[in-house]
Design a protein around this motif. Structure first.
Motif, PDB file in Angstrom:
ATOM      1  N   ASP A 231       0.677  -1.319   0.073  1.00 32.61           N
ATOM      2  CA  ASP A 231       0.166  -0.027   0.026  1.00 32.61           C
ATOM      3  C   ASP A 231       0.771   1.369   0.090  1.00 32.61           C
ATOM      4  OD1 ASP A 231       0.795  -0.560   2.685  1.00 32.61           O
ATOM      5  OD2 ASP A 231      -0.646   0.461   3.478  1.00 32.61           O
ATOM      6  N   ILE A 232       2.138   1.183  -0.305  1.00 30.91           N
ATOM      7  CA  ILE A 232       3.168   2.517   0.066  1.00 30.91           C
ATOM      8  C   ILE A 232       2.873   3.140  -1.360  1.00 30.91           C
ATOM      9  CG2 ILE A 232       4.418   1.388   1.750  1.00 30.91           C
ATOM     10  CD1 ILE A 232       6.660   0.946  -0.459  1.00 30.91           C
ATOM     11  N   LEU A 233       3.430   4.334  -1.340  1.00 29.36           N
ATOM     12  CA  LEU A 233       3.550   4.954  -2.778  1.00 29.36           C
ATOM     13  C   LEU A 233       4.775   4.489  -3.481  1.00 29.36           C
ATOM     14  CD1 LEU A 233       2.336   7.614  -4.110  1.00 29.36           C
ATOM     15  CD2 LEU A 233       4.093   9.034  -3.061  1.00 29.36           C
ATOM     16  N   SER A 234       4.453   4.037  -4.811  1.00 26.68           N
ATOM     17  CA  SER A 234       5.496   3.331  -5.620  1.00 26.68           C
ATOM     18  C   SER A 234       5.240   3.621  -6.952  1.00 26.68           C
ATOM     19  CB  SER A 234       5.443   1.912  -5.381  1.00 26.68           C
ATOM     20  OG  SER A 234       4.251   1.470  -5.586  1.00 26.68           O
ATOM     21  N   VAL A 235       6.364   3.848  -7.816  1.00 24.15           N
ATOM     22  CA  VAL A 235       6.259   3.799  -9.064  1.00 24.15           C
ATOM     23  C   VAL A 235       7.002   2.732  -9.745  1.00 24.15           C
ATOM     24  CG1 VAL A 235       6.662   5.294 -11.121  1.00 24.15           C
ATOM     25  CG2 VAL A 235       6.343   6.313  -8.985  1.00 24.15           C
ATOM     26  N   ASP A 236       6.613   1.884 -10.741  1.00 24.57           N
ATOM     27  CA  ASP A 236       7.029   0.764 -11.109  1.00 24.57           C
ATOM     28  C   ASP A 236       6.756   0.454 -12.755  1.00 24.57           C
ATOM     29  OD1 ASP A 236       8.693  -1.678 -10.952  1.00 24.57           O
ATOM     30  OD2 ASP A 236       7.309  -2.487  -9.788  1.00 24.57           O
ATOM     31  N   ASN A 237       7.464  -0.574 -13.108  1.00 21.69           N
ATOM     32  CA  ASN A 237       6.912  -1.185 -14.402  1.00 21.69           C
ATOM     33  C   ASN A 237       6.126  -2.637 -14.035  1.00 21.69           C
ATOM     34  OD1 ASN A 237       9.762  -0.208 -15.251  1.00 21.69           O
ATOM     35  ND2 ASN A 237       8.264   0.656 -16.525  1.00 21.69           N
ATOM     36  N   ASP A 238       5.322  -3.158 -14.968  1.00 21.73           N
ATOM     37  CA  ASP A 238       4.983  -4.409 -14.743  1.00 21.73           C
ATOM     38  C   ASP A 238       5.980  -5.285 -15.345  1.00 21.73           C
ATOM     39  OD1 ASP A 238       3.602  -6.763 -14.850  1.00 21.73           O
ATOM     40  OD2 ASP A 238       1.694  -6.045 -15.573  1.00 21.73           O
ATOM     41  N   ASN A 239       6.799  -5.675 -14.510  1.00 24.83           N
ATOM     42  CA  ASN A 239       8.272  -6.415 -14.760  1.00 24.83           C
ATOM     43  C   ASN A 239       7.920  -7.783 -15.117  1.00 24.83           C
ATOM     44  OD1 ASN A 239      10.589  -4.410 -14.638  1.00 24.83           O
ATOM     45  ND2 ASN A 239       9.776  -4.219 -12.650  1.00 24.83           N
ATOM     46  N   VAL A 240       6.644  -8.238 -14.679  1.00 31.93           N
ATOM     47  CA  VAL A 240       6.228  -9.789 -15.021  1.00 31.93           C
ATOM     48  C   VAL A 240       5.910  -9.651 -16.500  1.00 31.93           C
ATOM     49  CG1 VAL A 240       4.538 -11.613 -14.705  1.00 31.93           C
ATOM     50  CG2 VAL A 240       5.607 -10.141 -12.449  1.00 31.93           C
ATOM     51  N   GLN A 241       4.997  -8.971 -16.820  1.00 27.99           N
ATOM     52  CA  GLN A 241       4.561  -8.642 -18.203  1.00 27.99           C
ATOM     53  C   GLN A 241       5.687  -8.403 -19.065  1.00 27.99           C
ATOM     54  OE1 GLN A 241       1.075  -9.374 -19.123  1.00 27.99           O
ATOM     55  NE2 GLN A 241       2.111  -9.285 -20.954  1.00 27.99           N
ATOM     56  N   ALA A 242       6.438  -7.637 -18.743  1.00 29.49           N
ATOM     57  CA  ALA A 242       7.625  -7.160 -19.749  1.00 29.49           C
ATOM     58  C   ALA A 242       8.695  -8.103 -19.977  1.00 29.49           C
ATOM     59  CB  ALA A 242       8.379  -5.962 -19.012  1.00 29.49           C
ATOM     60  N   ALA A 243       8.807  -9.178 -18.915  1.00 29.87           N
ATOM     61  CA  ALA A 243       9.738 -10.093 -19.199  1.00 29.87           C
ATOM     62  C   ALA A 243       8.933 -11.318 -20.132  1.00 29.87           C
ATOM     63  CB  ALA A 243      10.205 -10.980 -17.880  1.00 29.87           C
ATOM     64  N   TYR A 244       7.575 -11.573 -19.498  1.00 29.38           N
ATOM     65  CA  TYR A 244       6.757 -12.367 -20.385  1.00 29.38           C
ATOM     66  C   TYR A 244       6.924 -11.963 -22.010  1.00 29.38           C
ATOM     67  CZ  TYR A 244       2.555 -14.546 -22.046  1.00 29.38           C
ATOM     68  OH  TYR A 244       1.567 -15.410 -22.693  1.00 29.38           O
TER      69      TYR A 244
ATOM     70  N   GLY B 287      19.247 -10.722 -12.024  1.00 30.13           N
ATOM     71  CA  GLY B 287      19.917 -10.001 -11.311  1.00 30.13           C
ATOM     72  C   GLY B 287      19.902 -10.759 -10.100  1.00 30.13           C
ATOM     73  N   PRO B 288      20.398  -9.864  -9.056  1.00 27.10           N
ATOM     74  CA  PRO B 288      20.381 -10.241  -7.655  1.00 27.10           C
ATOM     75  C   PRO B 288      18.991 -10.983  -6.900  1.00 27.10           C
ATOM     76  CG  PRO B 288      21.531  -8.045  -7.628  1.00 27.10           C
ATOM     77  CD  PRO B 288      20.790  -8.375  -9.098  1.00 27.10           C
ATOM     78  N   PRO B 289      19.098 -12.068  -6.739  1.00 26.77           N
ATOM     79  CA  PRO B 289      17.941 -13.025  -6.424  1.00 26.77           C
ATOM     80  C   PRO B 289      16.884 -11.954  -5.185  1.00 26.77           C
ATOM     81  CG  PRO B 289      19.669 -14.081  -5.443  1.00 26.77           C
ATOM     82  CD  PRO B 289      20.147 -12.875  -6.470  1.00 26.77           C
ATOM     83  N   ASN B 290      17.579 -11.430  -4.439  1.00 29.80           N
ATOM     84  CA  ASN B 290      16.825 -10.536  -3.482  1.00 29.80           C
ATOM     85  C   ASN B 290      15.953  -9.245  -3.683  1.00 29.80           C
ATOM     86  OD1 ASN B 290      19.443  -9.386  -3.673  1.00 29.80           O
ATOM     87  ND2 ASN B 290      19.222  -8.343  -1.569  1.00 29.80           N
ATOM     88  N   HIS B 291      16.498  -8.915  -5.069  1.00 28.10           N
ATOM     89  CA  HIS B 291      15.859  -7.830  -5.651  1.00 28.10           C
ATOM     90  C   HIS B 291      14.545  -7.945  -6.303  1.00 28.10           C
ATOM     91  CE1 HIS B 291      19.402  -5.000  -5.986  1.00 28.10           C
ATOM     92  NE2 HIS B 291      19.576  -5.802  -4.916  1.00 28.10           N
ATOM     93  N   ILE B 292      13.349  -7.443  -5.991  1.00 33.35           N
ATOM     94  CA  ILE B 292      12.093  -7.603  -6.344  1.00 33.35           C
ATOM     95  C   ILE B 292      12.004  -7.641  -7.912  1.00 33.35           C
ATOM     96  CG2 ILE B 292       9.715  -7.099  -6.415  1.00 33.35           C
ATOM     97  CD1 ILE B 292      10.847  -8.156  -3.901  1.00 33.35           C
TER      98      ILE B 292
ATOM     99  N   SER C  52      14.335  -8.424  -9.993  1.00 33.15           N
ATOM    100  CA  SER C  52      14.693  -9.689 -10.645  1.00 33.15           C
ATOM    101  C   SER C  52      13.760 -10.888 -10.561  1.00 33.15           C
ATOM    102  CB  SER C  52      16.208 -10.104  -9.974  1.00 33.15           C
ATOM    103  OG  SER C  52      17.004  -9.008  -9.740  1.00 33.15           O
ATOM    104  N   ARG C  53      13.180 -10.817  -9.204  1.00 32.70           N
ATOM    105  CA  ARG C  53      12.012 -11.959  -9.048  1.00 32.70           C
ATOM    106  C   ARG C  53      11.044 -11.760 -10.070  1.00 32.70           C
ATOM    107  NH1 ARG C  53      12.532 -13.633  -3.395  1.00 32.70           N
ATOM    108  NH2 ARG C  53      10.310 -13.544  -3.149  1.00 32.70           N
ATOM    109  N   ASP C  54      10.732 -10.531 -10.394  1.00 34.66           N
ATOM    110  CA  ASP C  54       9.444 -10.437 -11.143  1.00 34.66           C
ATOM    111  C   ASP C  54       9.673 -10.677 -12.695  1.00 34.66           C
ATOM    112  OD1 ASP C  54       7.899  -9.624  -9.005  1.00 34.66           O
ATOM    113  OD2 ASP C  54       7.955  -7.339  -9.577  1.00 34.66           O
ATOM    114  N   ARG C  55      10.962 -10.410 -13.065  1.00 34.89           N
ATOM    115  CA  ARG C  55      11.041 -10.682 -14.537  1.00 34.89           C
ATOM    116  C   ARG C  55      11.531 -12.138 -14.580  1.00 34.89           C
ATOM    117  NH1 ARG C  55      14.995  -5.315 -15.527  1.00 34.89           N
ATOM    118  NH2 ARG C  55      12.931  -3.819 -15.615  1.00 34.89           N
ATOM    119  N   MET C  56      12.096 -12.732 -13.544  1.00 36.03           N
ATOM    120  CA  MET C  56      12.207 -14.370 -13.495  1.00 36.03           C
ATOM    121  C   MET C  56      10.706 -14.953 -13.731  1.00 36.03           C
ATOM    122  SD  MET C  56      14.294 -16.947 -13.103  1.00 36.03           S
ATOM    123  CE  MET C  56      15.676 -16.584 -12.345  1.00 36.03           C
ATOM    124  N   LYS C  57       9.592 -14.473 -12.960  1.00 37.27           N
ATOM    125  CA  LYS C  57       8.491 -14.914 -13.000  1.00 37.27           C
ATOM    126  C   LYS C  57       7.951 -14.763 -14.514  1.00 37.27           C
ATOM    127  CE  LYS C  57       3.727 -14.624 -10.981  1.00 37.27           C
ATOM    128  NZ  LYS C  57       2.920 -13.875  -9.722  1.00 37.27           N
ATOM    129  N   GLY C  58       8.006 -13.757 -15.159  1.00 39.87           N
ATOM    130  CA  GLY C  58       7.448 -13.646 -16.343  1.00 39.87           C
ATOM    131  C   GLY C  58       8.132 -14.473 -17.548  1.00 39.87           C
TER     132      GLY C  58
END
Length: 345
Positions: free
Chosen positions: A158-171, A190-195, A197-203
Motif C-alpha cells: 500500500d505504499i507510494l510506489s512507481v514501477d513497471n509491470d516487470n512480470v509482463q515485460a519479461a513475459y 539480477g540479484p535474487p533478493n531484488h524484487i 529480478s524476481r518479477d522478471r524471472m516470473k514473467g
C-alpha cells in the motif's frame, strides 16, 4: 545591500504576502501574477532565505534520493543516471532541490535517510529499487516519513510506489523469442533478493510454461546489474552440452558483458545466440550488433516518482492519492534477436 521581499513586492505592485505565496507555489495566486513576481525577482536578483522560509513554512522544499550502493559503483550503470535525470527535472519544475546520499549496506542507507529526515534537512525520500524484506522501506514506513519507492514492496503493497509491470515485460520479451521458433531459452538474471529480478524471472518462466517449453536450472544464471556478470555468464552458458539459443538478459549493461564474452569466445550474435535485454539505454542501440531491448520509460519512472512524492508532501492529509503508478513498457526490436533457429527435420 541585499534585495528584500519588500523590494520585490513594490516593484511588482503586489503585497509582500503575495510574494511569499508565489515562493511557496500557492495555487491561489494567478499564473499571470506569479509570472510577474518571478520576473521581478530575476530582474532584481532576489533569492529567498531558505532557512528563514523553512522555519515559517515548516518545509525545506528539498527531497533526497537514497542510492542503494556507493555512487562510484552505481553510476557505472546509466539506468540510474537517467532515473535521476527524471527526478531532478520534475523536482526543479516544482521548486524543489534534490540531495543525493548513498550507503554501502541497508544499515548505512537507514542511517543516511534518518539523518536527513529527522534532521529536517529534506521533506521526503526516493528509494531507487526494492529488495525482499527491505529494511529501509520498513524504517520509513514505521516512522511515517514521506517517501516513494521506485519498484514494488511485497511486505507493504500500500505504499507510494512507481514501477513497471516487470512480470509482463519479461513475459513479452520471452514471447518474442518463442515467436521466432526458439525452444531452449536462457535467462541472465539480477540479484535474487531484488524484487525486479524476481518479477522478471516470473514473467520468463510463465512464458515458457504457457508455450510448453522446458525450463532448466542450468539455463538460468544470477548475478549483479554489472557488465561483469554478463561476461562471466557466457563462460558458463557456452560450455553447456546443450546450451540455449537465445537469452533474456535482465539489464542492458549486463547484455554488454554478454556481447563481450561471446566475442572473445568466437561466437556471433544473433547467428549463434540471440539476445533480448531490458531498459533500452543508448548502449543497446550503439552496441555491435544493436541489442533488442525492453523500453521501460526510465526517465518517466524518475519523473513520476518525484511528482508523486512532492504532491504527497504538499497535500498531506488533504486527499487520497493514487498509491501505485505503473509506467508502460514496449519492446524495441533490433538485430540481436532477428534470427530464427533452423527447424529440426
Amino acid at each position: 545591500m541585499s534585495v528584500t521581499i519588500k523590494d520585490v513586492a513594490k516593484k511588482a505592485g503586489v503585497s509582500p504576502s503575495t510574494v511569499s505565496r508565489v515562493l511557496s507555489n500557492n495555487t491561489r495566486i494567478s499564473r499571470e501574477t506569479s509570472q510577474r513576481v518571478r520576473d521581478v525577482m530575476e530582474e532584481l536578483g532576489y533569492h529567498p532565505n531558505i532557512m528563514a522560509k523553512s522555519l515559517v513554512s515548516r518545509t525545506t522544499e528539498s527531497i533526497c534520493v537514497i542510492l542503494p550502493k556507493p555512487a562510484e559503483e552505481l553510476f557505472l550503470n546509466m539506468f540510474f543516471m537517467e532515473l535521476i535525470r527524471g527526478i531532478v527535472t520534475q523536482a526543479n519544475r516544482s521548486g524543489y532541490d534534490v540531495l543525493i546520499s548513498s550507503g554501502g549496506s541497508e544499515q548505512e542507507e537507514i542511517e543516511a535517510v534518518s539523518r536527513l529526515l529527522k534532521g529536517k534537512r529534506v521533506d521526503g525520500a526516493i528509494l531507487l529499487y526494492s529488495r525482499k524484506d527491505d529494511q529501509v522501506v520498513e524504517f520509513l514506513k514505521n516512522n511515517q516519513f514521506p517517501f516513494v519507492l521506485v519498484g514494488r514492496s511485497e511486505k507493504f503493497p500500500d505504499i507510494l510506489s512507481v514501477d513497471n509491470d516487470n512480470v509482463q515485460a519479461a513475459y513479452d520479451a520471452a514471447k518474442h523469442l518463442i515467436s521466432l521458433g526458439h525452444q531452449r531459452i536462457g535467462f541472465v538474471s539480477g540479484p535474487p533478493n531484488h524484487i525486479v529480478s524476481r518479477d522478471r524471472m516470473k514473467g520468463y518462466v510463465t512464458a515458457l510454461e504457457e508455450a510448453g517449453l522446458e525450463k532448466r536450472k542450468e539455463w538460468i544464471v544470477e548475478g549483479e546489474f554489472l557488465q561483469e556478470s554478463g561476461y562471466r555468464a557466457m563462460s558458463f552458458f557456452m560450455n553447456l552440452p546443450e546450451r540455449p539459443t537465445p537469452l533474456v538478459v535482465v539489464d542492458d549493461l549486463v547484455s554488454l558483458g554478454v556481447l563481450r564474452g561471446l566475442y572473445e569466445l568466437g561466437y556471433k550474435v544473433p547467428e549463434d545466440l540471440c539476445i533480448v535485454s531490458f531498459n533500452n539505454l543508448s548502449i543497446a542501440e550503439l552496441s555491435t550488433p544493436p541489442v533488442s531491448s525492453m523500453d521501460i520509460g526510465i526517465y518517466n519512472l524518475g519523473y513520476t516518482a518525484s511528482q508523486a512524492l512532492i504532491q504527497s508532501i504538499q497535500h498531506e492529509g488533504e486527499r487520497q492519492f493514487q498509491k501505485r503508478h505503473i509506467i508502460p513498457h514496449r519492446l524495441v526490436i533490433r538485430e540481436s534477436s532477428l534470427y530464427s533457429p533452423p527447424k529440426k527435420p
